[in-house]
Enzyme design. Structure first.
Site, mmCIF file in Angstrom:
data_model
loop_
_atom_site.group_PDB
_atom_site.id
_atom_site.type_symbol
_atom_site.label_atom_id
_atom_site.label_comp_id
_atom_site.label_asym_id
_atom_site.label_seq_id
_atom_site.Cartn_x
_atom_site.Cartn_y
_atom_site.Cartn_z
ATOM 1 N N LYS A 188 -12.872 -4.790 -7.919
ATOM 2 C CA LYS A 188 -13.551 -3.544 -7.550
ATOM 3 C C LYS A 188 -13.551 -2.578 -8.734
ATOM 4 O O LYS A 188 -14.574 -1.975 -9.079
ATOM 5 C CB LYS A 188 -12.856 -2.899 -6.337
ATOM 6 C CG LYS A 188 -13.072 -3.680 -5.038
ATOM 7 C CD LYS A 188 -12.167 -3.216 -3.896
ATOM 8 C CE LYS A 188 -12.326 -4.141 -2.690
ATOM 9 N NZ LYS A 188 -11.478 -3.814 -1.541
ATOM 10 N N GLN A 220 -6.219 -0.412 -0.041
ATOM 11 C CA GLN A 220 -6.353 -1.854 0.160
ATOM 12 C C GLN A 220 -5.437 -2.340 1.290
ATOM 13 O O GLN A 220 -4.249 -2.003 1.331
ATOM 14 C CB GLN A 220 -6.042 -2.594 -1.149
ATOM 15 C CG GLN A 220 -6.329 -4.083 -1.116
ATOM 16 C CD GLN A 220 -7.805 -4.435 -0.984
ATOM 17 O OE1 GLN A 220 -8.680 -3.663 -1.344
ATOM 18 N NE2 GLN A 220 -8.093 -5.607 -0.438
ATOM 19 N N ASP A 252 -14.977 2.481 2.549
ATOM 20 C CA ASP A 252 -14.730 1.212 3.249
ATOM 21 C C ASP A 252 -15.396 1.196 4.628
ATOM 22 O O ASP A 252 -15.549 0.138 5.237
ATOM 23 C CB ASP A 252 -13.213 1.030 3.484
ATOM 24 C CG ASP A 252 -12.595 0.030 2.512
ATOM 25 O OD1 ASP A 252 -13.317 -0.841 2.013
ATOM 26 O OD2 ASP A 252 -11.375 0.147 2.274
HETATM 27 N N1 GUN Z 1 -8.625 -6.111 2.685
HETATM 28 C C1 GUN Z 1 -9.520 -7.128 2.843
HETATM 29 N N2 GUN Z 1 -10.780 -6.642 2.770
HETATM 30 C C2 GUN Z 1 -10.672 -5.312 2.554
HETATM 31 C C3 GUN Z 1 -11.632 -4.282 2.377
HETATM 32 O O1 GUN Z 1 -12.852 -4.482 2.418
HETATM 33 N N3 GUN Z 1 -11.114 -3.026 2.174
HETATM 34 C C4 GUN Z 1 -9.790 -2.778 2.139
HETATM 35 N N4 GUN Z 1 -9.397 -1.522 1.947
HETATM 36 N N5 GUN Z 1 -8.883 -3.722 2.302
HETATM 37 C C5 GUN Z 1 -9.321 -4.981 2.508
#
Ligand code: GUN
Length: 293
Positions: A52, A96, A119
């Protein structure tokens, strides 16, 4: 049979975002800024967060990675969230998941300012999405919707089966596919571990979206001739013959399912490639809103 090339599409959209960011900066604004909070040392989470952050840099976004040890308290994490909520230099941020067991994920998600929740996990965004109002969409469903849209795949009136009811993929996906819009307007069924005859539910699907988390579970006998198959799974499967000792597989047994499909997403290079791109699209929109304000 046509392969939906998520990797190529992701590249195209990132290039569009790079250009729009350059225009934003040329007009005298600062670029979009995404912050990511990573707690602990989970290997997969580190890989996702790094990807990311790196993607942000490539398209001219600012990015900030906040790393904390596994033993961070919930109160300390709430303090970080509060600071990010109040930081005018940050347009959007993510925490995350999964978080260490002693931290309540719901409490953290609820603390994020919905205007910065790129998100799309906050109940305010899920609620708005459900009502068809403008909202940040969760990255994986948004990535899938974007693929269908960009490939010109019409969904109205089709039977769509979604397998898996997680809060971040299956459930929002089922809401988006049944909404009164295109893509959407499908007759949508959400299947899960208690579904009585999963094979039959899948065989009825014109669009089959699989996010159940079991490598190569969906075989040819689950798939209708001419179906559109979207594979959200991503697994490392041990393979003595490959150099790395493993191969990447999806939830769908690609080789036998693909010949039956009108469209199919590969793994890797399908849905996964679009997920980070969707997060970047949300972050760009958050920055755009800040400028309009
Ligand atoms: N863990 C797995 N996928 C995601 C996501 O799209 N966002 C976040 N914050 N954590 C994750």
């Amino acid at each position: 049979m046509q392969i939906i090339d998520g990797k190529k599409l992701a590249r195209e959209i990132k290039e569009e975002l790079r250009q729009k960011t350059a225009e934003m900066v040329a007009a005298g604004h600062r670029p979009p800024h995404l912050a990511a909070v990573l707690v602990g040392n989970d290997g997969a989470s580190q890989t996702y967060v790094n990807s990311k952050v790196k993607s942000c840099e490539r398209i001219g976004f600012r990015s900030t990675l906040i790393r904390r040890d596994e033993d961070l308290s919930e109160a300390e994490l709430l303090e970080i969230v509060d600071q990010l909520n109040r930081d005018d230099e940050v347009d959007g941020f993510i925490v995350q998941l999964p978080l260490p067991a002693h931290i309540n994920e719901d409490r953290i998600t609820m603390a994020i300012d919905p205007r910065k929740d790129v998100d799309g996990f906050h109940p305010a965004n899920i609620g708005k999405m459900t009502l068809g109002m403008e909202a940040f969409l969760p990255a994986t469903p948004y990535g899938i919707i974007t693929m269908l849209e960009r490939y010109g795949i019409r969904t109205s009136g089709l039977n769509c089966t979604v397998v898996g009811r997680s809060n971040i993929v299956g459930r929002p996906m089922s809401i988006l596919m049944s909404r009164n819009a295109e893509p959407g307007n499908a007759t949508t069924t959400l299947c899960h571990s208690r579904t009585r005859d999963l094979r039959e539910e899948c065989r009825r699907a014109d669009i089959l979206i699989v996010a159940l988390g079991r490598p190569e579970f969906i075989t040819a006998d689950y798939v209708k001739e001419g179906a559109i198959v979207i594979d959200v799974g991503i697994h490392r499967v041990p393979d003595a013959e490959s150099e790395k000792g493993y191969v990447i597989k999806g939830d769908v047994k690609f080789d036998e399912v693909a010949p039956k499909c009108s469209y199919i997403t590969p793994v890797p290079g399908g849905v996964g490639a679009m997920t980070v791109t969707a997060l970047l699209m949300n972050t760009f929109d958050a920055a755009q809103k800040r400028i309009e304000k």
